[in-house]
Enzyme design. Sequence first.
Site, PDB file in Angstrom:
ATOM      1  N   SER A  30     -12.194  85.520  -0.577  1.00 28.59           N
ATOM      2  CA  SER A  30     -11.115  85.072  -1.442  1.00 28.59           C
ATOM      3  C   SER A  30     -10.087  84.297  -0.629  1.00 28.59           C
ATOM      4  CB  SER A  30     -10.446  86.281  -2.105  1.00 28.59           C
ATOM      5  OG  SER A  30      -9.388  85.861  -2.924  1.00 28.59           O
ATOM      6  N   GLY A  31      -9.737  83.113  -1.099  1.00 24.61           N
ATOM      7  CA  GLY A  31      -8.774  82.265  -0.409  1.00 24.61           C
ATOM      8  C   GLY A  31      -9.385  81.273   0.540  1.00 24.61           C
ATOM      9  N   THR A  70     -13.376  77.699  -4.988  1.00 22.58           N
ATOM     10  CA  THR A  70     -13.140  77.035  -6.288  1.00 22.58           C
ATOM     11  C   THR A  70     -12.829  75.561  -6.093  1.00 22.58           C
ATOM     12  OG1 THR A  70     -12.319  79.122  -7.213  1.00 22.58           O
ATOM     13  CG2 THR A  70     -11.748  77.093  -8.380  1.00 22.58           C
ATOM     14  N   ASN A 130      -4.857  84.985  -1.996  1.00 20.95           N
ATOM     15  CA  ASN A 130      -5.068  83.687  -2.657  1.00 20.95           C
ATOM     16  C   ASN A 130      -4.259  83.677  -3.954  1.00 20.95           C
ATOM     17  OD1 ASN A 130      -5.989  81.294  -3.636  1.00 20.95           O
ATOM     18  ND2 ASN A 130      -8.120  81.894  -3.855  1.00 20.95           N
ATOM     19  N   SER A 159      -7.136  83.104  -7.087  1.00 19.53           N
ATOM     20  CA  SER A 159      -8.397  83.724  -6.702  1.00 19.53           C
ATOM     21  C   SER A 159      -9.305  83.901  -7.919  1.00 19.53           C
ATOM     22  CB  SER A 159      -8.128  85.086  -6.070  1.00 19.53           C
ATOM     23  OG  SER A 159      -9.340  85.749  -5.771  1.00 19.53           O
ATOM     24  N   SER A 160     -10.560  83.459  -7.799  1.00 19.74           N
ATOM     25  CA  SER A 160     -11.543  83.660  -8.874  1.00 19.74           C
ATOM     26  C   SER A 160     -11.968  85.122  -8.869  1.00 19.74           C
ATOM     27  CB  SER A 160     -12.763  82.757  -8.661  1.00 19.74           C
ATOM     28  OG  SER A 160     -12.409  81.409  -8.706  1.00 19.74           O
ATOM     29  N   GLY A 208     -17.505  85.964  -1.805  1.00 24.08           N
ATOM     30  CA  GLY A 208     -18.096  86.121  -0.492  1.00 24.08           C
ATOM     31  C   GLY A 208     -18.197  87.601  -0.132  1.00 24.08           C
ATOM     32  N   GLU A 234     -17.247  91.065   1.164  1.00 20.35           N
ATOM     33  CA  GLU A 234     -15.923  91.689   1.165  1.00 20.35           C
ATOM     34  C   GLU A 234     -15.961  92.977   1.971  1.00 20.35           C
ATOM     35  OE1 GLU A 234     -14.401  92.171  -2.778  1.00 20.35           O
ATOM     36  OE2 GLU A 234     -14.022  90.030  -3.033  1.00 20.35           O
TER      37      GLU A 234
END
Length: 1079
Positions: free
Chosen positions: A107-108, A112, A157, A160-161, A387, A389
């Site tokens: 994330s970040g 996206t 982020n 973040s998605s 990704g 984690e």
Amino acid sequence: MEGKASLLDNMIGVGDMVLLEPLSEDSFLENLKKRFDHNEIYTYIGSVVISMNPYRSLPIYTPEKVEEYRNRNFYELSPHIYALADEAYRSLRDQDKDQCILITGESGAGKTEASKLVMSYVAAVCGKGQEVNKVKEQLLQSNPVLEAFGNAKTVRNDNSSRFGKYMDIEFDFKGDPLGGVISNYLLEKSRVVKQPRGERNFHVFYQLLSGASDETLKKLKLDRDVSKYNYLCLDSASVSGVDDAANFRTVRNAMQIVGFMEDEVQSVLQLVAAVLKLGNIEFKPESRSNGLDESRVKDKNDLKEMCELLGIEQSVLERAFSYRTVEAKSEKVSTTLNVAQAYYARDALAKNLYSRLFSWLVTRINGSIKAQAKTRHKVMGVLDIYGFEIFEDNSFEQFIINYCNEKLQQIFIELTLREEQEEYIREGIEWTNIEYFNNAVICDLMENNQNGILAMLDEECLRPGTVTDETFLDKLNTICAEHQHFESRLSKNSKFLTDHSLPHNCFRIQHYAGKVLYRVEGFVDKNNDLLYRDLSQAMYKANHNLIKQLFPEGSPAKINLKRPPTAGFQFKASVGTLMRNLQTKNPNYIRCIKPNDKKASHIFTESLVCHQVRYLGLMENVRVRRAGYAFRQAYEPCLERYKMLCKKTWPHWKGPARQGVEVLMADLKVPAEEYSYGRSKIFIRNPRTLFFLEERRRQCLQDLAALIQKIYRGWKCRRQFLLMKKSQVVVAAWYRRYAQEKKYKKIKRATTVMQSYARGWQARKLLRQLKHQKRCEEAATTIAAYWHGTQVRREYRKFFRANAGKKIYNFTVQRIIQKYFLNLRKNLPSMSPIDKSWPTRPYSFLDGVHTELRRIFHLWRCKKYRSQFTEEKKAVYEEKLEASKLFKDRKALYPSSVSQSFKGDYLEINKNPKYQKLHSAVDEKVLLADTISKINRANGKGTPRIFLLTKKSVVLADQKTGQVKASVPLLDLASVSVSKQSDGFFALKLKEGSASAVKGDFLLSSERLIEIITKLYRLSAANAERVPLSVDISDEFLVQFKTDKVCVKFIQGSPRNGNSASCKRKNNRLLEVSVPSTP
């Protein structure tokens, strides 16, 4: 020499990690940092793109960059995401190979944004046209909608998605987009009811409260204050640099472009509002007779508003929060819910409502963007998914996310090796098996249908009896204890008994990216993801079409006692489908890396980047790529690049390119084991060999540059000498011409000076002669004049004194009159006829002239003023003048009428539909129309009547009905009688013996008496056949009512009506009119 730049030219660090020498984790990180510090955020590992998030805007995504990378070889330019997108698009368009682009990272890291860049590049380079542009716009505008409902601010982020997205973009045979299909994976729906500190709920909640109009919020029963909603985190309600209101407008516009109807948008917003209202519902315990506590809703206002939004009966939903019905075969058992269970049911409903709404949005978008044609399509898939984690506290969500990444890593290794093997076979190179870590054993540990962790979790969730997270961990400890990648403190493997880094309620899995510690708390509940059947049935009863679609299991016709599939089972099936889909396509990889945790530019945290490099398996990727041949290149560009290293191939090789490369390599004495010849490419095993070639090429380029400089400088000097020689001849010729011209001008100037002096002397001599002659003539004339003057004065002196006084007087008078007229011209009054000012006379002898001039000036300006009148205005003033003659100083009402304009038709009888019947009854043009009062002789009271005056008659009509009551020809009028007072009474006296005199005279009252009588008088005067109408002005006159004559007498007094005159009958022969006293 070379028409195109290369990946190896002007390289900062190493553009392709396969060429990194020596290869180690430290050198890998150092190369990434060096390129990142120089704003080179993209690096290759073969055909894999590593993308570093710069946390700022860079000028590398312009339309010029798109054109620069369009239709170029992958290694032809410096590393860029556009190069990968172009390679994938051209392979799809030209080679008819389905493509997929896999974007991974934590994330970040910019996943996206990377997917947006890929889609925008493909949209820019594919075809144009109205329909194609519409499809591209819909595909691109689907992103803002999904981001609003599926993205949130996290500590890592701001956008973040919180779901995985895979989009298949479909193209026709020309490479033009036809549509697409979106698949979503594992929305983080637990965020709806609870967010970690410093994070926010999904964007759409804040966008709705900030950007919706007051009217919309009122309809949704919402308030802009974020603090009023329990599901919204207060410490991060606003994000720096994010305009939620503007983003809401963007989302609304995007939904319209994608194809959402207005009623669908309103339904979606109602469900979002319902989720917020649901979070505000609170419960309190209520004791029952059996000693158990039952939950009750504390404040029913939020429940009521939510039910109104969704069209649900409040009592139905309230009962669903208090009771739970359990069905087993033909039996139904209803149990009460305590407060904790009620809160669980509320949160479960909120999570299910939002997640099903998100799935419906994806389905709805797919319905709009799907390809309409039935023919076979080329497909490019873009996968933007979580990704790997590794957090301090890892739970069920991290477990299945890491499971998905294990599967992606497995397919990545398989596809990469398969691609290498296919290329070697295609080029005729001997294939050697490459040893690498195969993570299939980890995937088997997690997904095995018999003893995999997901299978055991499902089995534990479905078995009868007491099921807890601890019983699930016990089962893992029993079955997976001997697995080499599974660790647990309580397993049979005694080596972990003293491992204090492994708590009792946790287990650890050694993933390909490192060890991850999972806390089992919540595994069972999150995998079950149960929603009580009572709540599903309550939702289905809603009078809301979208709610019914989201909860089909609540239908009484679809009662199914079978337990719904678990979240882990559904995700495993989705991942399996995704893997099968990816294996049918040619893969392209983008590995996104986050340089720091501060979301700041120019900061490179080595420990954080190293952690991501490890769990993304980038070093493993490089090793797999380098296990065979590190570098390969087609013969033509290879020969073009290195041909200057051999005299036989420089400057031009006329044979086949392969033979030229063979000659080149033999001349350089490169060991044969360091390279191999394929059918169309040369394969170089070690990067050192490539760097040797590059170093030789750099030295050769320096020698060639020196040679070119020498030849260029010689050519430049020769050219300069010849130019100077030619210039010297031209300069000399021009100088000679200039010198001769200068000499000629000097001689000409001297000759001109001599001529001018000679002409000047002659002219001065002639001038002196002419002056002397003129002086002689002037002297003679002067002498003669003086002589004649002397003689005249002698004769005139005799008569001067006798006439001098008279002449002086006349002169003085003329000067006075002249001065008088000049002053009068300066001080003339204005052109207004009512201006009575006039300059004073300076002398009494001008009194007559002064008065006459004043009269003449006044007549002149009056004439000027009258010339400005229109015919209508002229007629009005003539009427005013006539009224002045009739009533001035005779009638007290006259002064008040002077300022009033004579309008005539006060009722607008021609336009007013009310008087249409009356207008049609009168044939002639109406000169005056007004409402008056007709006085009744019996009681002296007035009756409203409509008074119409035409050129030939007077008409009285009923005010309400418009019916004509009387019509009197003007020829039958004898006279008009009025008083001297300020009243509006007047009597129309008729000629005796006329047809109109049968009913007698008319006694009338009107505020516009002056205008009425003036118009009557002018009409009678204009008729040459009769005597002008007589106007009698007296405070006492007789009126003939049929056979009786009545005296009308006017007196001053206090009328009953206040300021208006009133009429009162005294006897049969007398009517008395009281008129207010004039001040």
